[in-house]
Design an enzyme around this catalytic site. Structure first.
Site, PDB file in Angstrom:
ATOM      1  N   PHE A   1     -15.445 -18.618   3.922  1.00 31.76           N
ATOM      2  CA  PHE A   1     -15.373 -19.887   4.651  1.00 31.76           C
ATOM      3  C   PHE A   1     -15.650 -21.025   3.653  1.00 31.76           C
ATOM      4  CE2 PHE A   1     -16.091 -23.008   7.868  1.00 31.76           C
ATOM      5  CZ  PHE A   1     -15.623 -22.501   9.070  1.00 31.76           C
TER       6      PHE A   1
ATOM      7  N   SER B   1     -17.942 -32.084  11.459  1.00 31.01           N
ATOM      8  CA  SER B   1     -17.992 -32.437  12.880  1.00 31.01           C
ATOM      9  C   SER B   1     -18.383 -31.244  13.750  1.00 31.01           C
ATOM     10  CB  SER B   1     -16.623 -32.967  13.310  1.00 31.01           C
ATOM     11  OG  SER B   1     -15.669 -31.986  13.020  1.00 31.01           O
TER      12      SER B   1
ATOM     13  N   HIS C   1     -21.569 -26.067  15.431  1.00 31.90           N
ATOM     14  CA  HIS C   1     -21.819 -24.719  14.971  1.00 31.90           C
ATOM     15  C   HIS C   1     -22.779 -24.709  13.777  1.00 31.90           C
ATOM     16  CE1 HIS C   1     -20.017 -20.913  15.853  1.00 31.90           C
ATOM     17  NE2 HIS C   1     -19.653 -20.656  14.618  1.00 31.90           N
TER      18      HIS C   1
HETATM   19  N1  INI Z   1     -19.258 -20.403   8.051  1.00 35.95           N
HETATM   20  C1  INI Z   1     -19.545 -20.927   6.835  1.00 35.95           C
HETATM   21  O1  INI Z   1     -19.723 -20.178   5.878  1.00 35.95           O
HETATM   22  N2  INI Z   1     -19.613 -22.270   6.663  1.00 35.95           N
HETATM   23  C2  INI Z   1     -19.428 -23.146   7.706  1.00 35.95           C
HETATM   24  O2  INI Z   1     -19.486 -24.391   7.464  1.00 35.95           O
HETATM   25  C3  INI Z   1     -19.151 -22.614   8.992  1.00 35.95           C
HETATM   26  N3  INI Z   1     -18.952 -23.525  10.118  1.00 35.95           N
HETATM   27  O3  INI Z   1     -19.143 -24.736   9.968  1.00 35.95           O
HETATM   28  O4  INI Z   1     -18.607 -23.087  11.217  1.00 35.95           O
HETATM   29  C4  INI Z   1     -19.058 -21.209   9.153  1.00 35.95           C
HETATM   30  N4  INI Z   1     -18.772 -20.636  10.326  1.00 35.95           N
HETATM   31  C5  INI Z   1     -18.360 -19.254  10.464  1.00 35.95           C
HETATM   32  C6  INI Z   1     -19.528 -18.292  10.569  1.00 35.95           C
HETATM   33  O5  INI Z   1     -20.188 -18.159   9.320  1.00 35.95           O
HETATM   34  C7  INI Z   1     -19.074 -16.876  10.969  1.00 35.95           C
HETATM   35  O6  INI Z   1     -18.175 -16.370  10.008  1.00 35.95           O
HETATM   36  C8  INI Z   1     -18.375 -16.820  12.336  1.00 35.95           C
HETATM   37  O7  INI Z   1     -19.171 -17.485  13.325  1.00 35.95           O
HETATM   38  C9  INI Z   1     -18.161 -15.349  12.782  1.00 35.95           C
HETATM   39  O8  INI Z   1     -19.408 -14.642  12.907  1.00 35.95           O
END
Ligand code: INI
Length: 155
Positions: free
Chosen positions: A21, A84, A87
């Site tokens: 991500f 934004s 999460h």
């Molecule tokens: N994962 C990240 O590594 N960075 C982020 O900024 C992020 N946001 O903002 O949502 C993020 N979300 C995904 C999360 O880590 C999981 O992969 C997902 O929720 C599935 O479990």
């Protein structure tokens, strides 16, 4: 007796856990970490690199690596950017406390190299531009902690 970890990675086995991500940030963090490890003497054969989908998945991968007892340190790299998304707080707190838990419970230095920033610009600044590279710094911390804990165990 003062024990301080040497910055020599020649005899270490290191794992990196890195999330995909925001990979435009995590790729340079990972490259920075590897640059630091190799420049301090780590052999390529002694590095394991594990990619996971997001920062939320980092603690489980780190815990699984720790359980193998094959590593002197585990470096966790990710980028959580508030932007934004609401999460953010949940992912940031799960990643932070999960990595801290592995660090404490496994006895293997598990390094927190996860950026938590308000903006993309702040993340870019910490991924190899004007505020250094958090991956490189995390690798240096891993080398020092691995060596100092090995010294403590050998005493
Ligand atoms: N994962 C990240 O590594 N960075 C982020 O900024 C992020 N946001 O903002 O949502 C993020 N979300 C995904 C999360 O880590 C999981 O992969 C997902 O929720 C599935 O479990």
């Amino acid at each position: 007796m003062k024990l301080v970890g040497r910055l020599n990675a020649e005899n270490l086995n290191i794992a990196i856990v890195v999330s995909r991500f925001n990979d435009f940030i995590t790729n340079p963090l990972c490259e920075g970490a590897k640059d630091c490890l190799y420049r301090h003497g780590l052999s390529e054969k002694n590095l394991t690199e594990v990619w996971v989908p997001g920062a939320f998945e980092i603690p489980l991968a780190a815990k699984t690596l720790a359980a193998t007892k094959q590593y002197d340190a585990i470096i966790c790299l990710g980028a959580i950017i508030r932007g934004s998304t609401a999460h953010f707080d949940h992912v940031a707190s799960a990643a932070t406390s999960g990595i801290a838990q592995v660090n404490q419970e496994s006895g293997i230095p598990t390094i927190f190299g996860v950026l938590t920033t308000d903006t993309i610009e702040q993340a870019i600044e910490r991924a190899g531009t004007k505020a250094g590279n958090k991956g490189w710094e995390s690798a240096l911390t891993a080398i020092e902690m691995a060596n100092v804990l090995n010294m403590v165990k050998e005493r």
